[in-house]
Motif scaffolding. Sequence first.
Motif, PDB file in Angstrom:
ATOM      1  N   PRO A   1       0.733  -1.294   0.439  1.00 50.52           N
ATOM      2  CA  PRO A   1      -0.197   0.093   0.344  1.00 50.52           C
ATOM      3  C   PRO A   1       0.815   1.667  -0.330  1.00 50.52           C
ATOM      4  O   PRO A   1       2.006   1.008   0.241  1.00 50.52           O
ATOM      5  N   ASP A   2       0.619   1.975  -0.372  1.00 53.78           N
ATOM      6  CA  ASP A   2       1.183   3.713  -0.677  1.00 53.78           C
ATOM      7  C   ASP A   2      -0.301   4.542  -0.234  1.00 53.78           C
ATOM      8  O   ASP A   2      -0.929   4.723  -0.679  1.00 53.78           O
ATOM      9  N   ARG A   3       0.709   5.475   1.298  1.00 47.75           N
ATOM     10  CA  ARG A   3      -0.183   6.574   1.518  1.00 47.75           C
ATOM     11  C   ARG A   3       0.350   8.208   0.726  1.00 47.75           C
ATOM     12  O   ARG A   3       1.649   7.966   1.048  1.00 47.75           O
ATOM     13  N   TRP A   4      -1.182   8.458   0.507  1.00 49.28           N
ATOM     14  CA  TRP A   4      -1.068   9.844   0.088  1.00 49.28           C
ATOM     15  C   TRP A   4      -1.400  10.735   0.760  1.00 49.28           C
ATOM     16  O   TRP A   4      -2.851  10.347   1.096  1.00 49.28           O
ATOM     17  N   LEU A   5      -1.382  11.715   0.526  1.00 49.31           N
ATOM     18  CA  LEU A   5      -2.208  13.059   1.038  1.00 49.31           C
ATOM     19  C   LEU A   5      -2.894  13.150  -0.440  1.00 49.31           C
ATOM     20  O   LEU A   5      -2.251  13.739  -1.074  1.00 49.31           O
ATOM     21  N   VAL A   6      -3.939  13.524  -0.440  1.00 52.70           N
ATOM     22  CA  VAL A   6      -5.089  13.877  -1.224  1.00 52.70           C
ATOM     23  C   VAL A   6      -5.918  15.811  -0.939  1.00 52.70           C
ATOM     24  O   VAL A   6      -6.354  15.374   0.274  1.00 52.70           O
TER      25      VAL A   6
ATOM     26  N   ARG B   1     -10.942  20.176   0.441  1.00 52.86           N
ATOM     27  CA  ARG B   1     -10.800  18.497   1.284  1.00 52.86           C
ATOM     28  C   ARG B   1      -9.549  17.781   1.288  1.00 52.86           C
ATOM     29  O   ARG B   1      -8.665  18.190   0.350  1.00 52.86           O
ATOM     30  N   ALA B   2      -9.092  17.930   2.151  1.00 56.22           N
ATOM     31  CA  ALA B   2      -7.552  17.736   2.375  1.00 56.22           C
ATOM     32  C   ALA B   2      -7.880  15.842   3.439  1.00 56.22           C
ATOM     33  O   ALA B   2      -7.929  16.077   5.004  1.00 56.22           O
ATOM     34  N   VAL B   3      -7.392  15.105   3.156  1.00 56.26           N
ATOM     35  CA  VAL B   3      -7.461  13.522   3.444  1.00 56.26           C
ATOM     36  C   VAL B   3      -6.086  13.074   2.636  1.00 56.26           C
ATOM     37  O   VAL B   3      -5.926  13.101   2.046  1.00 56.26           O
ATOM     38  N   GLU B   4      -5.922  11.782   3.961  1.00 57.95           N
ATOM     39  CA  GLU B   4      -5.015  10.275   3.448  1.00 57.95           C
ATOM     40  C   GLU B   4      -6.103   9.372   3.043  1.00 57.95           C
ATOM     41  O   GLU B   4      -7.485   9.059   3.410  1.00 57.95           O
ATOM     42  N   TYR B   5      -5.352   9.564   1.738  1.00 54.21           N
ATOM     43  CA  TYR B   5      -5.940   8.139   1.123  1.00 54.21           C
ATOM     44  C   TYR B   5      -4.850   6.692   1.045  1.00 54.21           C
ATOM     45  O   TYR B   5      -3.990   7.780   0.627  1.00 54.21           O
ATOM     46  N   THR B   6      -4.769   5.793   1.171  1.00 58.02           N
ATOM     47  CA  THR B   6      -4.081   4.767   0.911  1.00 58.02           C
ATOM     48  C   THR B   6      -4.110   4.091  -0.588  1.00 58.02           C
ATOM     49  O   THR B   6      -4.890   3.312  -0.589  1.00 58.02           O
ATOM     50  N   TYR B   7      -3.387   4.003  -1.206  1.00 60.47           N
ATOM     51  CA  TYR B   7      -4.140   3.592  -3.028  1.00 60.47           C
ATOM     52  C   TYR B   7      -2.763   1.928  -2.655  1.00 60.47           C
ATOM     53  O   TYR B   7      -1.951   1.607  -1.453  1.00 60.47           O
ATOM     54  N   ARG B   8      -4.101   1.177  -2.831  1.00 66.79           N
ATOM     55  CA  ARG B   8      -3.590  -0.166  -3.580  1.00 66.79           C
ATOM     56  C   ARG B   8      -3.878  -0.694  -4.434  1.00 66.79           C
ATOM     57  O   ARG B   8      -4.113  -0.676  -4.853  1.00 66.79           O
TER      58      ARG B   8
ATOM     59  N   PRO C   1      -3.380   1.774  -8.319  1.00 68.19           N
ATOM     60  CA  PRO C   1      -2.579   2.829  -7.378  1.00 68.19           C
ATOM     61  C   PRO C   1      -2.996   3.964  -8.647  1.00 68.19           C
ATOM     62  O   PRO C   1      -3.179   3.938 -10.218  1.00 68.19           O
ATOM     63  N   PRO C   2      -2.872   5.192  -8.836  1.00 67.84           N
ATOM     64  CA  PRO C   2      -3.346   6.341  -9.903  1.00 67.84           C
ATOM     65  C   PRO C   2      -2.595   6.416 -10.806  1.00 67.84           C
ATOM     66  O   PRO C   2      -2.956   7.599 -11.678  1.00 67.84           O
ATOM     67  N   PHE C   3      -1.458   5.985 -11.158  1.00 68.77           N
ATOM     68  CA  PHE C   3      -0.602   6.952 -12.467  1.00 68.77           C
ATOM     69  C   PHE C   3      -1.078   6.984 -13.451  1.00 68.77           C
ATOM     70  O   PHE C   3      -0.490   7.350 -14.702  1.00 68.77           O
ATOM     71  N   VAL C   4      -1.896   6.133 -13.690  1.00 70.93           N
ATOM     72  CA  VAL C   4      -2.146   5.770 -15.181  1.00 70.93           C
ATOM     73  C   VAL C   4      -4.003   6.483 -15.496  1.00 70.93           C
ATOM     74  O   VAL C   4      -4.399   6.444 -16.644  1.00 70.93           O
ATOM     75  N   GLY C   5      -4.406   6.981 -14.110  1.00 71.18           N
ATOM     76  CA  GLY C   5      -6.216   7.679 -14.396  1.00 71.18           C
ATOM     77  C   GLY C   5      -6.616   6.658 -14.272  1.00 71.18           C
ATOM     78  O   GLY C   5      -8.320   6.657 -15.287  1.00 71.18           O
ATOM     79  N   GLN C   6      -6.449   4.881 -13.817  1.00 74.02           N
ATOM     80  CA  GLN C   6      -7.425   4.237 -14.525  1.00 74.02           C
ATOM     81  C   GLN C   6      -8.643   3.505 -12.735  1.00 74.02           C
ATOM     82  O   GLN C   6      -9.286   2.328 -13.625  1.00 74.02           O
ATOM     83  N   GLY C   7      -8.498   4.442 -11.744  1.00 71.65           N
ATOM     84  CA  GLY C   7      -8.903   2.892 -10.808  1.00 71.65           C
ATOM     85  C   GLY C   7     -10.702   2.960 -11.287  1.00 71.65           C
ATOM     86  O   GLY C   7     -11.313   1.839 -11.959  1.00 71.65           O
ATOM     87  N   LEU C   8     -11.324   4.477 -11.825  1.00 73.01           N
ATOM     88  CA  LEU C   8     -12.799   4.843 -12.169  1.00 73.01           C
ATOM     89  C   LEU C   8     -13.134   3.698 -13.728  1.00 73.01           C
ATOM     90  O   LEU C   8     -13.842   3.161 -13.760  1.00 73.01           O
ATOM     91  N   GLY C   9     -12.058   3.690 -14.556  1.00 69.68           N
ATOM     92  CA  GLY C   9     -12.248   2.970 -16.272  1.00 69.68           C
ATOM     93  C   GLY C   9     -11.994   1.951 -15.586  1.00 69.68           C
ATOM     94  O   GLY C   9     -12.887   1.228 -16.677  1.00 69.68           O
ATOM     95  N   LEU C  10     -11.291   1.496 -14.858  1.00 70.40           N
ATOM     96  CA  LEU C  10     -11.635  -0.255 -15.246  1.00 70.40           C
ATOM     97  C   LEU C  10     -13.368  -0.689 -14.419  1.00 70.40           C
ATOM     98  O   LEU C  10     -13.574  -1.804 -15.086  1.00 70.40           O
TER      99      LEU C  10
END
Length: 482
Positions: free
Chosen positions: A183-188, A260-267, A290-299
């Motif tokens: 997992p990878d923790r990010w601030l959004v 919005r300022a939240v912690e989000y764990t990308y998996r 993970p977000p690097f190709v912007g495909q979370g919703l697209g999948l």
Amino acid sequence: MPAAPVLVVGAGPVGLTAALLFAGRGLEVHVVERHARPYPLPRAVHLDDEVLRVLQAAGVVDDVLARSRPMAGLRLLDGRHRVLAEFRRSPDAGLHGFPQGSFVHQPDLEAVLAAAADADPRITVDRGVELVGLTPGRPVVATLRADDGADRSVRAAAVLGCDGANSTVRTLIGASMRPLGPPDRWLVLDVRAPGPLPVWPGVHQVCDPRRAATFMPVTADRYRWECRMAPGETVADLTTPDSLAALLAPVDPEAVTIERAVEYTYRAEVADRWRAGRLLLAGDAAHLSPPFVGQGLGLGLRDVHQLAWKLADVLGGAADDELLDSYQAEREPHARALIGVARLLGRLMTGGGRAGSVLRRAVLAVVRRIPVVARLATDSASPPLPAGPLVDRRGRPGRRLAGHLLPQPTVLVDGRPCRLDDVLGPGQAEIRPDGDRLVVIRADGSEVTADDPGGTVTGWLRHGRASAVTVRPDRIVRSARG
């Protein structure tokens, strides 16, 4: 058609799109959502041209386009926000009839989908209603719990869990997630600005292993920053005035309002089982990226585009339940491939420590001048489906058309411009070239001839040395004839 409706659990973008696709194929649909109101804050922000075709099939793409804007491309920056490389995308329609990438505000997308669902007499949406139990069978019996705690049982021809990463449907069918990486923790950080900010209108990726970050202007007055969080860091640590000044530079934090300022764990995870009988999973319930190709919703949108015609065929009696076996068999390798690309790009762009930063600058100075690399950096094409009962992948490597998404140009039918998917009809279709024209034979046997002014499809067929292709309802080429 079955007497009981299809039960869709979750009224996010994937669930509502599924409902519209099912209804478009003649199914009654009951959507339940445990939250009483749609989530009002931003989440997903990217749609590519392939998934815009899914929204086209759902009948909402023009309304979504009116609330989105094309993405200019990708800039890679170093830790001091200097440009390492820039890969531009055209704002014009590409291979699939839409801009290769578009930014969207997820609440805007959900509002368009919800309005279309409310207007469809085949769809019922119940908010503030939670799924708490399932009894498999034909029909399935689902136990629903309202906000007041009252339970009721409903019958469903099938159940589709589009209920997110913490899916109740996934738990109830005994499936579990399998990790593909750590997992990878990010601030959004989502902000709004009273006036336009002086920024390039594309995605900015800060390739700094000490503080990997991403910035993008979304739509209208909305902007997003994200950054990787170090162990022990909190949202409060990263939203102090000094931290914000460093993250938002060169934008002045005083010039924006934090929404919005939240912690989000990308998996990076995939469910071990997507189906139990007529109980199925889609979207984040089945996979996380993970977000690097912007495909979370697209999948997730690709999932339901493929599932809609298969489930409609099964419930309508045109196919037996074995057709549903192909759902995970086709979608899981596809999802794993894109998740793998996201993980790889994340490592390439943000890993390697100080030595990685030096190497990245040297390599990018060379590869950004190579046209084929630039195309790869901006291409939204997803990998082809593997060979199987519904995909005949015969032919020479590099020329195999089966498994690929058919291009969608604007064609002319009797002089009238039309998107090709609308010409094909909702079922399987055959396409063959006739000079610079396309002959389309629809599932109902009707034949339509269309001009292909740019030669998009005719050229694609010639490259694949195909005299005709059979196209599935999800616009994947099933087979090609030489």
